[in-house]
Write a protein that holds these residues in place. Structure first.
Motif, PDB file in Angstrom:
ATOM      1  N   UNK A   1      15.316 -41.939  -3.025  1.00  0.00           N
ATOM      2  CA  UNK A   1      15.799 -43.294  -2.767  1.00  0.00           C
ATOM      3  C   UNK A   1      15.338 -44.266  -3.850  1.00  0.00           C
ATOM      4  N   UNK A   2      15.567 -43.849  -5.103  1.00  0.00           N
ATOM      5  CA  UNK A   2      15.279 -44.691  -6.263  1.00  0.00           C
ATOM      6  C   UNK A   2      16.484 -44.638  -7.198  1.00  0.00           C
ATOM      7  N   UNK A   3      16.500 -45.492  -8.188  1.00  0.00           N
ATOM      8  CA  UNK A   3      17.592 -45.519  -9.164  1.00  0.00           C
ATOM      9  C   UNK A   3      17.493 -44.319 -10.105  1.00  0.00           C
ATOM     10  N   UNK A   4      18.637 -43.794 -10.570  1.00  0.00           N
ATOM     11  CA  UNK A   4      18.607 -42.673 -11.520  1.00  0.00           C
ATOM     12  C   UNK A   4      17.792 -42.983 -12.780  1.00  0.00           C
ATOM     13  N   UNK A   5      17.826 -44.223 -13.235  1.00  0.00           N
ATOM     14  CA  UNK A   5      17.029 -44.611 -14.400  1.00  0.00           C
ATOM     15  C   UNK A   5      15.534 -44.427 -14.129  1.00  0.00           C
ATOM     16  N   UNK A   6      15.101 -44.722 -12.916  1.00  0.00           N
ATOM     17  CA  UNK A   6      13.697 -44.519 -12.544  1.00  0.00           C
ATOM     18  C   UNK A   6      13.342 -43.032 -12.544  1.00  0.00           C
ATOM     19  N   UNK A   7      14.285 -42.197 -12.122  1.00  0.00           N
ATOM     20  CA  UNK A   7      14.051 -40.747 -12.148  1.00  0.00           C
ATOM     21  C   UNK A   7      13.828 -40.303 -13.592  1.00  0.00           C
ATOM     22  N   UNK A   8      14.695 -40.741 -14.494  1.00  0.00           N
ATOM     23  CA  UNK A   8      14.565 -40.357 -15.904  1.00  0.00           C
ATOM     24  C   UNK A   8      13.247 -40.867 -16.497  1.00  0.00           C
ATOM     25  N   UNK A   9      12.856 -42.095 -16.159  1.00  0.00           N
ATOM     26  CA  UNK A   9      11.591 -42.638 -16.660  1.00  0.00           C
ATOM     27  C   UNK A   9      10.397 -41.839 -16.152  1.00  0.00           C
ATOM     28  N   UNK A  10      10.416 -41.520 -14.874  1.00  0.00           N
ATOM     29  CA  UNK A  10       9.307 -40.759 -14.296  1.00  0.00           C
ATOM     30  C   UNK A  10       9.211 -39.368 -14.916  1.00  0.00           C
ATOM     31  N   UNK A  11      10.369 -38.745 -15.139  1.00  0.00           N
ATOM     32  CA  UNK A  11      10.363 -37.412 -15.736  1.00  0.00           C
ATOM     33  C   UNK A  11       9.866 -37.459 -17.179  1.00  0.00           C
ATOM     34  N   UNK A  12      10.207 -38.499 -17.897  1.00  0.00           N
ATOM     35  CA  UNK A  12       9.731 -38.653 -19.264  1.00  0.00           C
ATOM     36  C   UNK A  12       8.209 -38.802 -19.286  1.00  0.00           C
ATOM     37  N   UNK A  13       7.688 -39.638 -18.398  1.00  0.00           N
ATOM     38  CA  UNK A  13       6.229 -39.827 -18.309  1.00  0.00           C
ATOM     39  C   UNK A  13       5.543 -38.529 -17.898  1.00  0.00           C
ATOM     40  N   UNK A  14       6.159 -37.807 -16.964  1.00  0.00           N
ATOM     41  CA  UNK A  14       5.578 -36.545 -16.500  1.00  0.00           C
ATOM     42  C   UNK A  14       5.560 -35.513 -17.623  1.00  0.00           C
ATOM     43  N   UNK A  15       6.628 -35.441 -18.413  1.00  0.00           N
ATOM     44  CA  UNK A  15       6.654 -34.489 -19.525  1.00  0.00           C
ATOM     45  C   UNK A  15       5.547 -34.779 -20.530  1.00  0.00           C
ATOM     46  N   UNK A  16       5.304 -36.056 -20.801  1.00  0.00           N
ATOM     47  CA  UNK A  16       4.230 -36.425 -21.728  1.00  0.00           C
ATOM     48  C   UNK A  16       2.878 -35.973 -21.183  1.00  0.00           C
ATOM     49  N   UNK A  17       2.656 -36.186 -19.889  1.00  0.00           N
ATOM     50  CA  UNK A  17       1.389 -35.766 -19.270  1.00  0.00           C
ATOM     51  C   UNK A  17       1.252 -34.246 -19.303  1.00  0.00           C
ATOM     52  N   UNK A  18       2.356 -33.547 -19.025  1.00  0.00           N
ATOM     53  CA  UNK A  18       2.310 -32.083 -19.033  1.00  0.00           C
ATOM     54  C   UNK A  18       2.021 -31.545 -20.424  1.00  0.00           C
TER      55      UNK A  18
ATOM     56  N   UNK B   1       9.368 -31.455  -9.921  1.00  0.00           N
ATOM     57  CA  UNK B   1       9.510 -30.269  -9.070  1.00  0.00           C
ATOM     58  C   UNK B   1      10.968 -30.080  -8.651  1.00  0.00           C
ATOM     59  N   UNK B   2      11.587 -31.162  -8.210  1.00  0.00           N
ATOM     60  CA  UNK B   2      12.976 -31.053  -7.764  1.00  0.00           C
ATOM     61  C   UNK B   2      13.900 -30.629  -8.908  1.00  0.00           C
ATOM     62  N   UNK B   3      13.648 -31.124 -10.092  1.00  0.00           N
ATOM     63  CA  UNK B   3      14.519 -30.819 -11.228  1.00  0.00           C
ATOM     64  C   UNK B   3      14.330 -29.383 -11.719  1.00  0.00           C
ATOM     65  N   UNK B   4      13.089 -28.993 -11.964  1.00  0.00           N
ATOM     66  CA  UNK B   4      12.825 -27.702 -12.587  1.00  0.00           C
ATOM     67  C   UNK B   4      12.709 -26.533 -11.623  1.00  0.00           C
ATOM     68  N   UNK B   5      12.297 -26.783 -10.385  1.00  0.00           N
ATOM     69  CA  UNK B   5      12.069 -25.672  -9.471  1.00  0.00           C
ATOM     70  C   UNK B   5      13.061 -25.625  -8.315  1.00  0.00           C
ATOM     71  N   UNK B   6      13.762 -26.743  -8.052  1.00  0.00           N
ATOM     72  CA  UNK B   6      14.764 -26.768  -6.989  1.00  0.00           C
ATOM     73  C   UNK B   6      16.172 -26.952  -7.553  1.00  0.00           C
ATOM     74  N   UNK B   7      16.275 -27.110  -8.872  1.00  0.00           N
ATOM     75  CA  UNK B   7      17.553 -27.230  -9.578  1.00  0.00           C
ATOM     76  C   UNK B   7      18.410 -28.424  -9.141  1.00  0.00           C
ATOM     77  N   UNK B   8      17.764 -29.535  -8.846  1.00  0.00           N
ATOM     78  CA  UNK B   8      18.486 -30.777  -8.556  1.00  0.00           C
ATOM     79  C   UNK B   8      18.784 -31.471  -9.881  1.00  0.00           C
ATOM     80  N   UNK B   9      19.870 -32.257  -9.920  1.00  0.00           N
ATOM     81  CA  UNK B   9      20.114 -33.086 -11.099  1.00  0.00           C
ATOM     82  C   UNK B   9      19.534 -34.475 -10.830  1.00  0.00           C
TER      83      UNK B   9
END
Length: 106
Positions: free
Chosen positions: A63-80, A46-54
């Motif tokens: 309050x997580x590592x950037x690598x965790x953000x990328x991992x979560x987004x990858x998993x979310x894209x697969x689910x979507x 949501x923050x990336x696609x709808x709030x335009x955060x990097x």
């Protein structure tokens, strides 16, 4: 740089999906699908696609590592892709039928 103190988040950015759907009822199928994801996957998407955060800003907000953000987004894209693929199944079926008609022999 503290992004929370800059009030960069919209009012509903971190709300539960039920409260966001009830408030306006999103007409966008992608937004609807994102809002049904588990919280850990929904927030970065949501923050990336709808709030335009990097990813660095998302990492700071959550309050997580950037690598965790990328991992979560990858998993979310697969689910979507799985979720939206089911909704778009008729399009895929139509393409498969057209291919079979064009090439009737295996």
């Amino acid at each position: 740089m503290d992004f929370l103190s800059e009030n960069r988040l919209s009012e509903g950015a971190m709300q539960a999906p039920e409260s966001m759907m009830n408030s306006e009822g999103p007409g966008d199928p992608l937004l609807s699908a994102v809002l049904t994801l588990p919280e850990t996957l929904r927030q970065p998407m949501y923050l990336y696609y709808f709030e335009n955060f990097n990813t660095l800003e998302i990492a700071e907000v959550l309050q997580i590592e950037p690598e965790n953000v990328r991992n979560r987004m990858s998993r979310a894209r697969k689910k979507l892709k799985m979720m939206l693929g089911k909704k778009l199944g008729t399009i895929r079926d139509g393409r498969e039928k057209a291919r079979k008609a064009a090439h009737p022999f295996p």
